[in-house]
Each structure stands twice: as C-alpha cells, then as structure tokens.
Write a protein that holds these residues in place. Structure first.
Motif, PDB file in Angstrom:
ATOM      1  N   ALA A 137      47.340 -40.003 -35.876  1.00 40.22           N
ATOM      2  CA  ALA A 137      46.372 -39.659 -35.013  1.00 40.22           C
ATOM      3  C   ALA A 137      45.624 -41.083 -34.255  1.00 40.22           C
ATOM      4  CB  ALA A 137      45.237 -39.066 -35.474  1.00 40.22           C
ATOM      5  N   VAL A 138      45.444 -42.041 -35.112  1.00 40.83           N
ATOM      6  CA  VAL A 138      44.716 -43.218 -34.697  1.00 40.83           C
ATOM      7  C   VAL A 138      45.890 -44.217 -33.706  1.00 40.83           C
ATOM      8  CG1 VAL A 138      43.939 -45.597 -35.294  1.00 40.83           C
ATOM      9  CG2 VAL A 138      43.381 -43.724 -36.438  1.00 40.83           C
ATOM     10  N   ALA A 139      47.016 -43.843 -34.056  1.00 42.94           N
ATOM     11  CA  ALA A 139      48.181 -44.712 -33.491  1.00 42.94           C
ATOM     12  C   ALA A 139      48.480 -44.190 -32.245  1.00 42.94           C
ATOM     13  CB  ALA A 139      49.350 -44.901 -34.060  1.00 42.94           C
ATOM     14  N   ALA A 140      48.572 -42.914 -32.173  1.00 43.98           N
ATOM     15  CA  ALA A 140      48.782 -42.232 -30.662  1.00 43.98           C
ATOM     16  C   ALA A 140      47.687 -42.462 -29.899  1.00 43.98           C
ATOM     17  CB  ALA A 140      48.847 -40.843 -31.025  1.00 43.98           C
ATOM     18  N   VAL A 141      46.456 -42.437 -30.318  1.00 44.00           N
ATOM     19  CA  VAL A 141      45.238 -42.452 -29.317  1.00 44.00           C
ATOM     20  C   VAL A 141      45.195 -44.279 -29.107  1.00 44.00           C
ATOM     21  CG1 VAL A 141      42.691 -42.243 -29.011  1.00 44.00           C
ATOM     22  CG2 VAL A 141      44.033 -40.720 -30.185  1.00 44.00           C
ATOM     23  N   PHE A 142      45.366 -44.798 -29.769  1.00 43.96           N
ATOM     24  CA  PHE A 142      45.288 -46.354 -29.800  1.00 43.96           C
ATOM     25  C   PHE A 142      46.461 -46.734 -28.687  1.00 43.96           C
ATOM     26  CE2 PHE A 142      47.531 -50.427 -30.629  1.00 43.96           C
ATOM     27  CZ  PHE A 142      46.508 -51.219 -30.519  1.00 43.96           C
ATOM     28  N   ILE A 143      47.381 -46.148 -28.537  1.00 46.50           N
ATOM     29  CA  ILE A 143      48.683 -46.477 -27.621  1.00 46.50           C
ATOM     30  C   ILE A 143      48.189 -45.894 -26.160  1.00 46.50           C
ATOM     31  CG2 ILE A 143      50.932 -45.901 -27.020  1.00 46.50           C
ATOM     32  CD1 ILE A 143      51.767 -46.032 -30.068  1.00 46.50           C
ATOM     33  N   ALA A 144      47.482 -44.688 -26.352  1.00 48.24           N
ATOM     34  CA  ALA A 144      47.195 -44.162 -24.851  1.00 48.24           C
ATOM     35  C   ALA A 144      45.999 -45.074 -24.425  1.00 48.24           C
ATOM     36  CB  ALA A 144      46.569 -42.734 -25.286  1.00 48.24           C
TER      37      ALA A 144
ATOM     38  N   SER B 281      41.291 -35.468 -38.370  1.00 54.04           N
ATOM     39  CA  SER B 281      40.111 -35.461 -37.600  1.00 54.04           C
ATOM     40  C   SER B 281      39.243 -36.676 -37.717  1.00 54.04           C
ATOM     41  CB  SER B 281      39.033 -34.132 -38.215  1.00 54.04           C
ATOM     42  OG  SER B 281      40.046 -33.180 -38.076  1.00 54.04           O
ATOM     43  N   ILE B 282      39.215 -37.166 -39.037  1.00 51.89           N
ATOM     44  CA  ILE B 282      38.711 -38.685 -39.427  1.00 51.89           C
ATOM     45  C   ILE B 282      39.402 -39.627 -38.469  1.00 51.89           C
ATOM     46  CG2 ILE B 282      38.538 -40.333 -40.971  1.00 51.89           C
ATOM     47  CD1 ILE B 282      37.848 -38.310 -43.237  1.00 51.89           C
ATOM     48  N   GLY B 283      40.581 -39.654 -38.491  1.00 47.79           N
ATOM     49  CA  GLY B 283      41.515 -40.565 -37.546  1.00 47.79           C
ATOM     50  C   GLY B 283      41.028 -40.515 -36.227  1.00 47.79           C
ATOM     51  N   LEU B 284      41.045 -39.375 -35.725  1.00 48.29           N
ATOM     52  CA  LEU B 284      40.561 -39.134 -34.173  1.00 48.29           C
ATOM     53  C   LEU B 284      39.304 -39.536 -33.826  1.00 48.29           C
ATOM     54  CD1 LEU B 284      42.348 -35.679 -33.022  1.00 48.29           C
ATOM     55  CD2 LEU B 284      42.686 -38.133 -32.605  1.00 48.29           C
ATOM     56  N   LEU B 285      38.163 -39.245 -34.879  1.00 49.79           N
ATOM     57  CA  LEU B 285      37.038 -39.381 -34.808  1.00 49.79           C
ATOM     58  C   LEU B 285      36.731 -41.234 -34.469  1.00 49.79           C
ATOM     59  CD1 LEU B 285      34.128 -37.904 -34.556  1.00 49.79           C
ATOM     60  CD2 LEU B 285      33.781 -38.799 -36.944  1.00 49.79           C
ATOM     61  N   LEU B 286      37.179 -41.791 -35.362  1.00 52.50           N
ATOM     62  CA  LEU B 286      37.066 -43.157 -35.502  1.00 52.50           C
ATOM     63  C   LEU B 286      37.838 -43.902 -34.380  1.00 52.50           C
ATOM     64  CD1 LEU B 286      38.164 -44.043 -38.912  1.00 52.50           C
ATOM     65  CD2 LEU B 286      35.616 -44.062 -38.061  1.00 52.50           C
ATOM     66  N   VAL B 287      39.185 -43.270 -34.039  1.00 55.47           N
ATOM     67  CA  VAL B 287      39.720 -44.255 -33.003  1.00 55.47           C
ATOM     68  C   VAL B 287      39.013 -43.806 -31.580  1.00 55.47           C
ATOM     69  CG1 VAL B 287      41.504 -42.353 -32.217  1.00 55.47           C
ATOM     70  CG2 VAL B 287      41.885 -44.765 -31.974  1.00 55.47           C
ATOM     71  N   ASN B 288      38.351 -42.648 -31.524  1.00 55.73           N
ATOM     72  CA  ASN B 288      37.480 -42.525 -30.409  1.00 55.73           C
ATOM     73  C   ASN B 288      36.194 -43.290 -30.241  1.00 55.73           C
ATOM     74  OD1 ASN B 288      39.219 -40.671 -28.352  1.00 55.73           O
ATOM     75  ND2 ASN B 288      39.056 -39.479 -30.266  1.00 55.73           N
ATOM     76  N   VAL B 289      35.664 -43.541 -31.299  1.00 57.14           N
ATOM     77  CA  VAL B 289      34.445 -44.346 -31.377  1.00 57.14           C
ATOM     78  C   VAL B 289      34.680 -45.787 -31.220  1.00 57.14           C
ATOM     79  CG1 VAL B 289      32.340 -44.868 -32.874  1.00 57.14           C
ATOM     80  CG2 VAL B 289      33.265 -42.343 -32.845  1.00 57.14           C
ATOM     81  N   ILE B 290      35.708 -46.405 -32.279  1.00 57.92           N
ATOM     82  CA  ILE B 290      35.666 -47.643 -32.147  1.00 57.92           C
ATOM     83  C   ILE B 290      36.812 -48.037 -30.802  1.00 57.92           C
ATOM     84  CG2 ILE B 290      36.927 -49.525 -33.404  1.00 57.92           C
ATOM     85  CD1 ILE B 290      36.333 -47.922 -35.795  1.00 57.92           C
ATOM     86  N   LYS B 291      37.496 -47.426 -30.275  1.00 59.08           N
ATOM     87  CA  LYS B 291      38.281 -47.455 -29.173  1.00 59.08           C
ATOM     88  C   LYS B 291      39.138 -49.084 -29.337  1.00 59.08           C
ATOM     89  CE  LYS B 291      35.730 -45.390 -25.285  1.00 59.08           C
ATOM     90  NZ  LYS B 291      34.792 -44.347 -26.301  1.00 59.08           N
ATOM     91  N   PRO B 292      39.848 -49.059 -30.196  1.00 58.31           N
ATOM     92  CA  PRO B 292      40.546 -50.461 -30.443  1.00 58.31           C
ATOM     93  C   PRO B 292      41.661 -50.848 -29.430  1.00 58.31           C
ATOM     94  CG  PRO B 292      41.491 -48.540 -32.061  1.00 58.31           C
ATOM     95  CD  PRO B 292      40.308 -47.992 -31.480  1.00 58.31           C
ATOM     96  N   GLY B 293      42.083 -49.736 -28.656  1.00 54.25           N
ATOM     97  CA  GLY B 293      43.074 -49.992 -27.593  1.00 54.25           C
ATOM     98  C   GLY B 293      42.496 -50.460 -26.325  1.00 54.25           C
ATOM     99  N   ASN B 294      41.260 -50.441 -26.263  1.00 58.13           N
ATOM    100  CA  ASN B 294      40.670 -51.364 -25.053  1.00 58.13           C
ATOM    101  C   ASN B 294      40.554 -52.741 -25.269  1.00 58.13           C
ATOM    102  OD1 ASN B 294      40.321 -48.741 -24.422  1.00 58.13           O
ATOM    103  ND2 ASN B 294      37.797 -48.551 -24.238  1.00 58.13           N
ATOM    104  N   SER B 295      40.776 -53.124 -26.479  1.00 59.48           N
ATOM    105  CA  SER B 295      40.796 -54.614 -26.845  1.00 59.48           C
ATOM    106  C   SER B 295      41.950 -55.435 -26.415  1.00 59.48           C
ATOM    107  CB  SER B 295      40.273 -55.081 -28.168  1.00 59.48           C
ATOM    108  OG  SER B 295      41.279 -54.502 -29.093  1.00 59.48           O
TER     109      SER B 295
END
Ligand code: ASP
Length: 433
Positions: A325-332, A94-108
């Motif tokens: 969790a972070v990696a999956a959302v980052f890739i998406a 859950s922490i991973g998902l929260l962070l990756v949705n807030v920081i949105k590293p994939g958009n960079s």
C-alpha cells in the motif's frame, strides 16, 4: 559460566556479520571473498530450514488435524483463522495508506532523482514484471484450482507448492478421523514420532543459526547498493518502517487483550523467530522455528499451531500488504499522480489479495506489487524507484508477517481453549539456555 540464550547468540551473529561485511567492503577483493567463502554457509543454513518445511507441514498438520477428532471443530477453526487473517491484513493495508497519505514521502523525490532511479533499476525490475505478467494471465478461479495438486510427490518437491501440501495434509487428517481407531492408531503414532524427529531436527539446525545469520548478513552488506540511494528513499523507507512498528504494537495489544499474555512474554517467546525472519527474509524458511517457538514457548497447543501457522505463512502477510500500500501510493506521488479515494479503496482490496497470493520467499511482495500498481493505474516503471531499498524493507516486513501469524495462532488457541503454559521439552535444554 551461564550459557548465552539463543536469541542473544543470533543477535550477536547478526551484529558481527554486519561489522564483518562493512570491514570486508573496504578491502580490495573483500566482497569476492565474502561471496565465495562466507555466503555459501548462509545459503546452506537457509536451505536446511527450507528442507524441513514440507515434512514439518505433513507431519504436524496430519497429527494436528487427526487430534481434533471432529470435522466440525476443524471447519470452525478454519473459518475463524481465515477471518482473523483477513482482518489483520485489512488493518495493515489501512495503516499503510493512512501513513503514506499523511507523510507523503513521494513528494520529497525530485524529478532528477526519479529519472536517475528509473534509469538505473528498470532492468533489474524486469524479472518481477515478467513473473507478475504470467500470474495475471490466469483465470479468476486459478488460485482455487492450484490448491489441489494432481500428484502429492510432485507437489512436495517444490516449496512454493506449500498450499497444496497443506491441502493434502488436511485431507489426509480428515481421512484419519473418519476411519476406525484400531486402524488409525498406528498411522497416528507414526506421525507423532515423525513429528518429534522433525522438531528435533529444527533444534539442531538452530544450533547453527548464529553462524548462519552471520554469513547471511555479511553477504548482504557487501552486496548492498550505495548509501546515497538510501538517503533519497529515506522518507519512503521510514514510512514503511513506521507502519511496520505500529503493526507490532497492534499484535502485542491484541495478544494481551485476547489472551492475557504480557508483552514481554510474547516478545521473548517469538524473538528468535523474528530474528530469523529478518535474516532470511522468508516466512517459509522461518516457519519451522515459528512453529517451535509458538508451541513450546507460548503455550499454543500443537493442534492449533500446526494448522494456523503453515496456512498463515502462505496467506497471511500483513507486513507485505502494508508495504504494498505504501509503495503504490509513494510511486503515484513521485510521478505526480493524485489518487482518488476510490482508487485507494481499490488498493485495500488488491493489496489484501496480493499479499495472500505472495509466496513466502524473499522479494515475493515486489512481484505482487506489480499487480497492485496495474490495478490502480500507477506506472509499473515506478518499481525501479523502490528497488534499491527493497531488501532491507523485505527483511523488516517478514518480521511482521511472522509475528502476525504467531499472534493469530494465539488468539485462535485461546478461543478454542487450547492455550496453555509453555512447555520446553527436556531435551531442548542444551539448545535453549
Ligand atoms: N519476504 C516476505 C516473506 O517471506 C514476502 C515479501 O514481502 O516479499 O514473508
């Protein structure tokens, strides 16, 4: 002169290894020298730790279970352990998902970088996909079937069968509880002594730890990819690292709240195991040291640590699940996909299960990530995006995996009234101070 404490020596070995690795990278042929003449010592060090894993589990778990003297105590402790493990894993995801949705590293990630990364690393990631495919083919109860070995000698001959060895040791321990004491005593005495020998062997291996980590890190540095890639993936790496740091804080708080042990006591106790987790990237290789630190330096009685820690090393990987969790959302994000809440909740479930299924060895988290990606409908090609920075992140998530196991062992010990004062054995003096 007062001798340097072990963890300082290990830290020094790590720092010197990194400096040496960088220095050698600047010489023509330096990389080969490190690979041919330094790296093998790192491999010997890791092998000697792995060598201890199976005998350690057999010896300490059989002793631990039979010391419980009562099967209902065992099932109570088992249930508690698994529940807390699942709880910490869900928190991590859950922490991973929260962070990756807030920081949105994939958009960079620009489209250009994405194409370049996918092009460069697709081949390297094939072996992870193949391994994941073979795991996926099996039926729903495969994990349960795999738990029971058909031959204990066969099972003990491979470290990846750790759960099977654990199963045998618990089963054997239960048998010991159920036979008359006159018969069980000599067997228990044997395992008692056996266990002491194994712990002594760990002490001896730890004497070599500073040199072992020097070799491991020097080899890692000369073999690492160029710094440019790290920059492109900077936000992603930072998101994972930020999440992992939050997990460490979470553990420290849990330990304080549930056991009253101060943060400094906890970190001082577990620090050498964390350093080894970082250097070896393997919770399985670190297990002997985690066990020794938790028992002798944090006061967890062996009956608990010998049960909770080997199980944790194989099924509890909070760092790995957070990273998945972070990696999956980052890739998406990098592929411009929008994940619905439903899909993200699906990631919580699959990442939790995937981390349970990940082996406690370097890179295992990436194999299981393939399954998380497939489940969420995210392109597997994305694996190539994160490949370049996977090793350093693996080193860091292994620290969290090991610290999580230690935390849970302390909480379970406290709840069973088996958390005492540290008791470093006399003969450890030469190695400890
Ligand atoms: N290297 C990790 C461990 O041994 C597993 C992983 O995340 O790859 O705990």
């Amino acid at each position: 002169m007062k001798k340097l404490a072990l963890h300082w020596k290990i830290l020094l070995g790590m720092v010197l290894g990194v400096i040496f690795g960088f220095a050698m990278s600047n010489f023509e042929g330096g990389k080969e020298i490190v690979q041919d003449w330094i790296k093998p010592f790192g491999t010997i060090f890791i092998n000697s730790l792995k060598l201890i894993a199976v005998p350690l589990i057999l010896g300490s778990l059989i002793k631990g279970v039979s010391d419980l003297k009562d099967i209902s105590k065992l099932s109570k402790m088992g249930g508690k352990t698994i529940l807390i493990y699942i709880f910490t894993t869900v928190i991590a995801v859950s922490i991973g998902l929260l962070l990756v949705n807030v920081i949105k590293p994939g958009n960079s990630i620009s489209e250009e970088t994405r194409t370049e990364l996918v092009g460069n690393y697709t081949e390297s990631t094939q072996k992870y996909k193949d391994e994941a495919a073979s795991q996926k083919e099996s039926g729903p109860l495969k994990a349960l079937v795999d738990l029971v070995p058909e031959n204990i000698i066969g099972a003990s001959s491979e470290n990846k069968n750790m759960l099977q060895v654990i199963f045998f040791a618990i089963f054997f321990g239960i048998g010991l509880i159920l036979i008359p004491e006159s018969k069980s005593k000599p067997v228990k005495d044997f395992f008692d002594g056996f266990n002491e020998v194994i712990l002594k062997m760990i002490d001896l291996i730890m004497l070599a730890a500073p040199y072992g980590v020097f070799a491991l890190l020097a080899a890692l540095v000369v073999e690492s990819p160029s710094a440019d890639l790290f920059k492109a993936l900077g936000w992603y790496a930072l998101t994972v690292l930020f999440g992992l740091s939050i997990m460490i804080m979470f553990y420290i708080t849990m330990v304080f709240l549930f056991t009253g042990k101060r943060p400094k006591t906890f970190i001082d106790g577990i620090f050498p195991a964390q350093l080894l987790a970082f250097s070896t990237s393997s919770s399985a290789a670190t297990l002997p040291v985690t066990m020794e630190r938790v028992t002798e330096h944090l006061g967890v009685e062996e009956e608990v640590s010998s049960f909770v820690l080997p199980i944790g090393a194989t099924i509890n990987m909070d760092g790995t699940s957070l990273y998945q969790a972070v990696a999956a959302v980052f890739i998406a994000q990098a592929f411009g996909m929008d994940l619905t809440l439903g899909v993200q909740l699906g990631i919580v479930v699959t990442a939790t299960l995937a981390s349970i299924g990940s082996a406690a060895v370097p890179g295992a988290g990436m194999v299981m990530l393939v399954i998380v990606l497939a489940q969420a409908g995210i392109p597997e090609a994305g694996l190539a995006l994160i490949f370049a920075v996977d090793r350093p992140l693996d080193m860091c998530r292994t620290i969290v995996n090991v610290t999580g196991d230690a935390t849970v062992s302390m909480i379970v010990a406290k709840s069973e009234d088996k958390l005492g004062e540290p008791h470093v054995k006399d003969w450890d003096d030469d190695y400890e101070h």
